[in-house]
Design an enzyme around this catalytic site. Structure first.
Site, PDB file in Angstrom:
ATOM      1  N   TYR A   1      31.405  57.450 -30.568  1.00  0.00           N
ATOM      2  CA  TYR A   1      30.585  56.997 -29.994  1.00  0.00           C
ATOM      3  C   TYR A   1      30.782  55.435 -30.496  1.00  0.00           C
ATOM      4  O   TYR A   1      30.781  54.285 -30.317  1.00  0.00           O
ATOM      5  CB  TYR A   1      29.451  57.201 -30.342  1.00  0.00           C
ATOM      6  CG  TYR A   1      28.701  57.065 -28.918  1.00  0.00           C
ATOM      7  CD1 TYR A   1      28.573  56.642 -27.609  1.00  0.00           C
ATOM      8  CD2 TYR A   1      27.286  56.418 -29.520  1.00  0.00           C
ATOM      9  CE1 TYR A   1      28.211  56.020 -26.791  1.00  0.00           C
ATOM     10  CE2 TYR A   1      26.765  55.199 -28.966  1.00  0.00           C
ATOM     11  CZ  TYR A   1      27.051  54.957 -27.827  1.00  0.00           C
ATOM     12  OH  TYR A   1      25.846  54.350 -26.914  1.00  0.00           O
TER      13      TYR A   1
ATOM     14  N   LYS B   1      32.541  51.439 -29.060  1.00  0.00           N
ATOM     15  CA  LYS B   1      30.596  50.512 -28.942  1.00  0.00           C
ATOM     16  C   LYS B   1      31.354  49.527 -29.875  1.00  0.00           C
ATOM     17  O   LYS B   1      30.811  47.923 -29.850  1.00  0.00           O
ATOM     18  CB  LYS B   1      29.407  51.132 -29.576  1.00  0.00           C
ATOM     19  CG  LYS B   1      29.335  51.923 -28.845  1.00  0.00           C
ATOM     20  CD  LYS B   1      28.738  50.943 -26.875  1.00  0.00           C
ATOM     21  CE  LYS B   1      27.902  51.768 -25.912  1.00  0.00           C
ATOM     22  NZ  LYS B   1      27.856  51.200 -24.814  1.00  0.00           N
TER      23      LYS B   1
END
Ligand code: NAP
Length: 242
Positions: free
Chosen positions: A140, A144
């Site tokens: 994740y 990002k």
């Protein structure tokens, strides 16, 4: 605050959390909002269209049907799992990158190439996970960081055009996000926010609305939002129960 009457806004991930709150606030400000998500039955926008950002055909059909727009809010995104990287799976990695990175880039390209009017505005929902690493979230976090890099590159490539680009990077926000991350385990999801005063979806939507409603020559480049109980990606203060 500038009214948005006469404008059309596309919001991806409008079926839940930050996207749903943003869609509602944009509509309250006068915009005609076209919402997209896989769970189309949950969309409460003026125009509700099925959208799977991981599927190029779905994205193409969505953008063609939506028609011209003035604002794109890329809010579709997810995390899967919370384990050390050596225990993570390639299947989850693909889903996270396909959604958060390729999906966001794909929707941005399609809208830029075929339907974004000028003055226009693209808002990406980044995350503080795109600024600081924390343990057990490598995929994740990498996605990002990629969104942040893409947003910066977009600002460079669109210089000279009448198109604003903003990233809104939030910390802990209590939405459906953790339920998805923990695959429906509500107790594990709840524990993420326990003892803290997390941001709400409305807090983040309010920041997006702020960026969108500035005069069109003002770019709110990056907005970083955190709960009073968070100071960085890895540091969260938990208050003792009363
Ligand atoms: N919650 C946080 O702590 C936090 C913090 C910083 C940044 N963010 C970011 O904010 C964004 C929104 O998250 P949220 O907190 O609002 O979570 P959420 O409540 O789980 O909402 C996620 C939204 O993304 C949509 N989505 C997921 N996969 C999709 C796909 N393949 N195609 C189209 N839509 C898809 C979901 O709709 P369907 O399932 O109906 O398709 C849903 O509407 C994400 O990018 C997330 O990374 C969240």
């Amino acid at each position: 605050m500038r009214r948005l009457d006469g404008t059309t806004a596309i919001v991806t991930g409008a079926s839940s959390g930050i996207g749903a709150a943003t869609a509602r606030m944009l509509a309250e400000q006068g915009a005609r909002v076209i919402g997209g998500a896989r769970r189309v039955e949950r969309l409460e926008t003026e125009v509700a269209l099925a959208l799977d950002v991981t599927d190029p055909e779905s994205c193409r059909a969505f953008v063609d049907t939506a028609g011209p727009c003035d604002i794109l809010v890329n809010a579709a995104g997810l995390a899967l799992g919370r384990e050390p990287f050596d225990r993570s799976s390639e299947e989850d990695e693909r889903a996270v990158f396909e959604t958060n990175v390729n999906g966001l880039v794909r929707m941005t390209r399609l809208v830029l190439q075929s339907s974004l009017r000028e003055p226009g505005h693209i808002v990406n929902t980044g995350s503080i996970a795109g600024r600081w690493a924390y343990p057990n979230g490598a995929t994740y976090i990498a996605s990002k960081f990629a969104v942040r890099g893409f947003t910066r590159a977009l600002r460079e490539d669109l210089l000279g055009r009448d198109i604003r680009v903003t990233t809104v990077d939030a910390g802990l926000v209590e939405t459906g996000f953790s339920v998805v991350r923990f695959r429906g385990d509500e107790a594990a999801a709840k524990a993420v926010y326990e003892g803290t005063r997390p941001l709400s979806a409305d807090d983040v939507a309010d920041a997006i609305l702020y960026a969108v409603t500035r005069p069109t020559h003002v770019v709110v480049d990056e907005l970083v939002l955190m709960s009073i109980d968070q100071s960085s990606g890895a540091r969260v203060h938990r208050r003792a129960a009363d």
